[in-house]
Design an enzyme around this catalytic site. Structure first.
Site, mmCIF file in Angstrom:
data_model
loop_
_atom_site.group_PDB
_atom_site.id
_atom_site.type_symbol
_atom_site.label_atom_id
_atom_site.label_comp_id
_atom_site.label_asym_id
_atom_site.label_seq_id
_atom_site.Cartn_x
_atom_site.Cartn_y
_atom_site.Cartn_z
ATOM 1 N N GLY A 46 0.830 -1.195 0.000
ATOM 2 C CA GLY A 46 0.000 0.000 0.000
ATOM 3 C C GLY A 46 0.865 1.246 0.000
ATOM 4 O O GLY A 46 2.041 1.209 0.382
ATOM 5 N N CYS A 47 0.284 2.348 -0.431
ATOM 6 C CA CYS A 47 1.078 3.573 -0.558
ATOM 7 C C CYS A 47 1.504 4.113 0.804
ATOM 8 O O CYS A 47 2.691 4.378 1.034
ATOM 9 C CB CYS A 47 0.320 4.624 -1.367
ATOM 10 S SG CYS A 47 -1.353 4.957 -0.787
#
EC number: 1.2.1.38
Lengths: 358, 358, 358, 358
Positions: free
Chosen positions: C147-148
């Site tokens: 995930g970012c």
């Protein structure tokens, strides 16, 4: 003042509530919304937390006939919705100000530009631009509140038309608007990532405010004529021709509109400025700038003002007029409340005297 | 390629470094700056942290004669600075590409529009617009890299001029630029709080790119003429007249420029589009859009491209051409490197093929 | 390299295409989209006008089994979509990199934080953070791309965990992201007018990257232990506890993440910086800043880099680590392509060396 | 009300004028500026075109002793300027509200954090935070108007301190501010191109509002103690320790501040919310949100309000308090005018009841 506002959760409606929150003379306020019926405004619009407007509950639109009586109803709904309510309101003796384009144009023009073949043959309302139709507005039952681009275009050009100093057959209007003008319902076109850092034109040559602008400027040209018979004879309905370019600025609100027209004679920037200052000298919301100055959007945001800058380019015999307004105030909610003030005999500027933020 | 870049810490210079960082054929790079002499680029410009360009040290400008030999020098300095360096560079046999307006205009025009009476009588360099002067550029010693607005205006209008389908005496150019076009030195006019959420015109009727655009469009009109004698006779130097409106967009980079001109005959959008597609079909960086489409700034930001949209408004006999570029790439650093590629016999698109970010 | 990209019209997919456009080693590219099947990419995404990627046609997802063979498939689809495709791809011998959260967590944690009770019991893929799992990635069949927020949080904290210098039970992570992180489907929350000029937190204490971060930091703590037996005994699965605050910045892209943790001993900013520089000295995309400097989002936008700034506040015994990444590059498309490079034995940095724009 | 405003062309001063323009009770207004002496306000600040404030002329500061008598003087000047004027004003019997940090701290603390060794030994003024010192303010001769970050931090934490439910020795305050907080004088750091699309921390661990926040929170802790003797004994001056991170948002105005603190006992979000609602129930400008809601900057911009959101994270025993204010209103001009209202016996909310724009 007793008022109903139908369609309160679009940007035009929210702005109306913001302005009304600053007033002390609102005795009765009905706020219509089917979607949020029975909720308090502050639950839906957090900027009204704890304020008096914030405690008002949304009312179902279906119960329109049971509203307590009001003096005026503002309809801040998408195009095509107002006709469902207007007759019922007028029948109850409630005067109406409609924000949409539904009552601004004769049927044939509306049908053509709004691509709305199913529309019934409505008679246009009184056009709610006080600077041109103040006396008609005072007594009107139904006001068609002007479009945002149209307001700026008309205020920019009315003196040119009245004085008949330009060629009206090939006016170019290059207009730029903030994103709130495109409405609050989510679309890819108004997604932050698609808008920020960019700029683009839309509806090129097809924007529905084109015939509205042409109709009103035509009327200004005829009204301005000292020889009315002659004016009516010379200028048929099609003599004003506008190329309107509408464009999206990566800002929340504000319109910056530039009109370019060819002068029929020789005039200086000073002479045109003098003409504008004289025309608008008693107008409370129109500020004509000195030669050498041009308006900026930020100086009108949040206000009901229109700032006008003028430049004559003698190399091309072109007069250039820049008008800036806040599309949600002078271009929608503010102008509607200005019209309401006129209709109800209240001082015209009441509630509309905010200064722009830096 | 061996290159010197003088004036590397303005936006044009920084952008040149960014593009060069993506190339593998730079054998020698001299980066001149008096202010940052002996510091590494990465210390001053953190976006180059850890990159090869970032390790290059700034060199004092005063030591210009001691530079290792380079093939070409790019001068990315404010107007008026280049003449201090150009002769010394040319004398050493170094070819020069100047980003400023100093070598774009004949003396009298320069003096008038740049308000620079003290300037010596420089001979203009070869005008660095490959789409019009590619062959001259290949052999030039001194290139005047075009202005950012001028690049967009000329690419927008060249086919109209060459084909002589409009009235050239009253062209209206309504142009909008991001803030990087105004330079990197801090001014109240580029303060975030004064720019964000607003829009304004500046230098109305006085922008120094006006004579540059008129000169090049005049030249395009003459060159396009099939009967050159006749063209030169009919169109004196003053036959092209442009009203240029320059405006500040609240974005970092990008120009959106709209040219409005009156057609002398009847043409459709499709016909004008066809004319443009044919004119630009071999141009690697010019994209002519299909009828019904208009360009957006975001699709060219970071690229050397120019996107062109076309609309003919038959109600006013007006042709409207929209051109979008990145003012720092096609409007400055990218075009300079395109010119350098041409001068040095490198493939023209080398290093210039980035795609815009969403 | 032969590649398939399924889900190409969200921001992660578009960014993958942008990076691929700059590569010359892509022999085969399949781009899957049911909605745009048979259209060319340039028709849907105008930034690819005239480019080679722009000419590729979208392929129907249903025809997945008929694709020409590729080496790796990137799945850039919303959470919950990937499992519909993964088995079919693996069965054909195609290695998979999934952008979503579907394969990052053990079943019970996923169910809890993604509120997805219907999900089958998937085995997590290899976690695609090269800085921690490079060797596993090289041989993986299925990669769960991080995930970012998780990427930034993990890169910010891995050295602290490995060296066990902080109290892991009460870490505070205050993270800010650009709007592209919220996806491209239009919502009121990403409407320009609702975002511009504002800032707000969302999913406070409930963001689904929380367990992802805790799981990986826990693993880093165990791996960093010199006495592994002991580490496993002391630190049960629940010993890392993170309060993650996620917030929306009015920018298009970029994450700025600040981790605050209590030091268990006394350390100076210089000592922590030294520890980080040593840990990351061979990492091509991680830049650890000198004491006294802090990163800025703009210096990593458009790049695959992570910039890390460090400050020890001795008044509160708190170490503060700031990490900046571009959520669409190192936080999604860039990291996926970095993983693809590793899987296919290509130089890890290939295609990922762009410099940020000013 | 008779008022003087010295330093009217910074953002704090301009905002004071904007708020004053909406009032009807200003009998006398002196606006001091050496730079613009004898010019009308509307010439310098076009947003006041045609308004009553716009017609007021700037007065030279040197003529301070010749001013017509006023009740109160607001000093909206950079740090270090106020002491040049304060004594002269007080000697004339004019009460003073100073916007700067000059009178907020004891000498030794000021010297340390403001790096101002040359400063004389000023006695701090009454601290102008009505929510804590309302009664002192009413009778004060000299008010030190709180800093913008300090206002938000103190309003966020006062109830925690008064009730002594957290560990005060390690509070983390992660604060974000719009660019107007950095002042109006042009700097590269506030250049649009350097700010837009980015985010960064500054003065990490060194911001001069740190000791101001610690001093006031310490005082709140002591005042809140039911056993004052005991409190004074236990909590020495150094017991409150704040790590303040200040960060620049790419917006014009607004502060979003998050305080993280460790609970000494177990409390739920509901319990903390109840505590806050009770503490602030009679405060006109403080809105405490229901559990599950978090404030947004846009809902307070242009208003004198402070919105407070509360979350207890039981996984880490951390209480998180978010406070939003407009740095130019509640953080400067609005709070100053709130203080002026208190000092002059005017209703506290007069002129401060605007609603935020959408």
């Amino acid at each position: 003042m007793r008022m109903a506002l139908l369609g309160a959760t679009g940007y035009g409606g929210i702005e109306t509530l913001r302005i009304l929150q600053g007033r002390t003379d609102v005795e009765q306020l009905i706020v219509g919304s089917d979607r949020y019926a029975a909720q308090a405004i502050e639950q839906v619009l957090p900027q009204f937390r704890g304020s008096s407007i914030g405690q008002v509950q949304f009312t179902k639109m279906a119960t329109l006939d049971d509203f307590p009586m009001v003096d005026v109803a503002l309809l801040a709904m998408p195009h095509g919705e107002a006709p469902k309510y207007v007759d019922r309101l007028l029948d109850r003796g409630i005067r109406v100000i409609d924000f949409s384009g539904d009552y601004r144009l004769p049927y044939d023009t509306y049908e053509l530009w709004y691509q709305a073949p199913e529309r019934a043959h409505y008679v246009p309302g009184v056009y709610g631009l006080p600077e041109l139709y103040r006396d008609h507005i005072r007594n009107a039952e139904l006001i068609a509140n002007p479009g945002c681009y149209a307001t700026a275009a008309e205020l920019a050009c009315i003196p040119l038309m009245e004085q008949q100093v330009i060629d009206p057959s090939r006016m170019i209007i290059d207009a730029k608007s903030g994103v709130s003008g495109a409405g609050r319902s989510p679309k890819l076109d108004s997604h932050f990532v698609e808008v920020d850092g960019s700029f683009r034109a839309y509806k090129v040559g097809q924007h529905q405010h084109t015939p509205e602008i042409e109709r009103i400027l035509q009327d200004a040209m005829v009204r301005g004529s000292t020889n009315l018979e002659n004016a009516l004879a010379t200028h048929d309905h099609s003599s004003v021709r506008v190329l309107l370019t509408t464009q999206l600025l990566p800002i929340k609100r504000g319109i910056y509109l530039t009109a370019y027209a060819q002068l029929t004679g020789t005039m200086t920037t000073e002479e045109v400025t003098h003409m504008y200052k004289k025309r608008y000298e008693t107008e409370p919301f129109i500020k004509v700038l000195q030669p050498g100055y041009m308006p900026e959007i930020r100086h009108v945001v949040g206000t009901n003002e229109c700032h006008i800058g003028i430049h004559v380019d003698d190399r091309t015999q072109t007069v250039m007029i820049v008008a800036t307004i806040d599309n949600l105030v002078k271009g929608a909610a503010g102008q509607a409340l200005q019209n309401a003030n006129l209709m109800l005999g209240i001082k015209e500027t009441t509630g509309l005297e905010q200064t722009a933020w830096c």
